[in-house]
Scaffold this motif. Structure first.
Motif, mmCIF file in Angstrom:
data_model
loop_
_atom_site.group_PDB
_atom_site.id
_atom_site.type_symbol
_atom_site.label_atom_id
_atom_site.label_comp_id
_atom_site.label_asym_id
_atom_site.label_seq_id
_atom_site.Cartn_x
_atom_site.Cartn_y
_atom_site.Cartn_z
ATOM 1 N N ALA A 100 -24.994 8.887 17.298
ATOM 2 C CA ALA A 100 -24.854 10.266 17.405
ATOM 3 C C ALA A 100 -25.467 11.025 16.403
ATOM 4 N N ALA A 101 -25.840 10.405 15.234
ATOM 5 C CA ALA A 101 -26.291 11.362 14.149
ATOM 6 C C ALA A 101 -27.636 11.405 14.240
ATOM 7 N N GLY A 102 -28.530 10.890 15.212
ATOM 8 C CA GLY A 102 -29.928 11.114 15.197
ATOM 9 C C GLY A 102 -30.646 9.843 15.478
ATOM 10 N N PRO A 103 -32.011 9.879 15.925
ATOM 11 C CA PRO A 103 -32.610 8.717 16.418
ATOM 12 C C PRO A 103 -33.262 7.821 15.489
ATOM 13 N N ILE A 172 -28.432 6.433 7.568
ATOM 14 C CA ILE A 172 -28.413 5.135 6.687
ATOM 15 C C ILE A 172 -26.922 4.543 7.017
ATOM 16 N N VAL A 173 -27.245 3.256 7.640
ATOM 17 C CA VAL A 173 -26.119 2.411 7.821
ATOM 18 C C VAL A 173 -26.145 1.399 6.845
ATOM 19 N N LEU A 174 -24.706 1.171 6.385
ATOM 20 C CA LEU A 174 -24.547 0.073 5.313
ATOM 21 C C LEU A 174 -23.936 -0.852 6.462
ATOM 22 N N ALA A 175 -24.613 -2.083 6.327
ATOM 23 C CA ALA A 175 -24.499 -3.146 7.750
ATOM 24 C C ALA A 175 -23.193 -3.930 7.253
#
Length: 221
Positions: A100-103, A172-175
């Motif tokens: 949802a935040a962006g591509p 940025i995703v912290l996995a």
């Protein structure tokens, strides 16, 4: 009751604190199986599918309404376990929010075994939402060594520093769930997402209602 399946004991106090803050009265039971991650790293997540299914079945037999898997490496096989109770991987709501935040999604992980499952999950959520994404992944060098050595502050500092170097991303995703404290240390203007809070929120909704649609709304849709 919500059962949490962990592959590290460090997650237990984190989720207890989140429960006390956001879902007081929710009964949690923690199951820590560090060997699942060790085997998944060595032989691939499919190698532990049978044991994960057995753990989920045991949770169902003991009265769990839902299971939350807090390990990103084995999250896919956990959700695929068909053992009488719904299973949610902790990073799915985060992935939904990232889409949802962006591509342009940047994924950071401390374990290489986490990168591909997380990227695949984000792409799956993008397809479900009818959106296109460009996922790029990066391993935070040296971070897992700090984690293994018990240096939690050094671990999250390395993760935060890596996040601050990311450019050209919408989010940025912290996995890994263990990376969550780094979110508070970053100085980047790019939104940084971690999984424990939205994951527990969605699992709590699933425990209360048994309705995946409600869990998905809570989790970021």
């Amino acid at each position: 009751m919500l059962v949490l399946l962990h592959t590290s004991p460090v997650h237990v106090p984190v989720f207890d604190a989140l429960r006390d803050e956001r879902h007081p009265g929710l009964e949690l039971r923690h199951v820590v199986a560090e060997e699942l991650l060790e085997r998944a790293r060595a032989d691939g997540p499919a190698a532990v599918a049978g044991e994960v299914r057995a753990r989920v079945r045991e949770a169902a037999e003991e009265g769990a309404r839902a299971v939350l898997c807090t390990c990103s490496t084995i999250g896919q096989v956990a959700e695929a376990a068909e053992a009488g109770v719904p299973v949610l991987r902790v990073d799915r709501p985060m992935a939904r929010a990232a889409v949802a935040a962006g591509p342009r999604v940047a994924v950071l992980a401390a374990l290489e075994s986490t990168l591909r499952p997380t990227a695949a999950l984000i792409e799956e959520e993008a397809a479900r939402a009818g959106r296109s994404v460009r996922v790029r992944t990066a391993l935070v060098e040296g971070a897992w060594g700090r984690f293994d050595a018990g240096d939690g502050s050094g671990y999250v500092r390395r993760v935060a520093d890596a996040a601050d170097t990311v450019t050209g991303a919408d989010v940025i995703v912290l996995a890994q769930a263990s990376m969550a404290p780094a979110e508070r240390l970053t100085t980047t203007a790019v939104p940084v997402l971690s999984s424990p809070r939205p994951g527990l929120d969605a699992a709590a909704a699933l425990t209360r209602t048994g309705d995946w649609r409600v869990a998905r709304r809570v989790g970021g849709e």
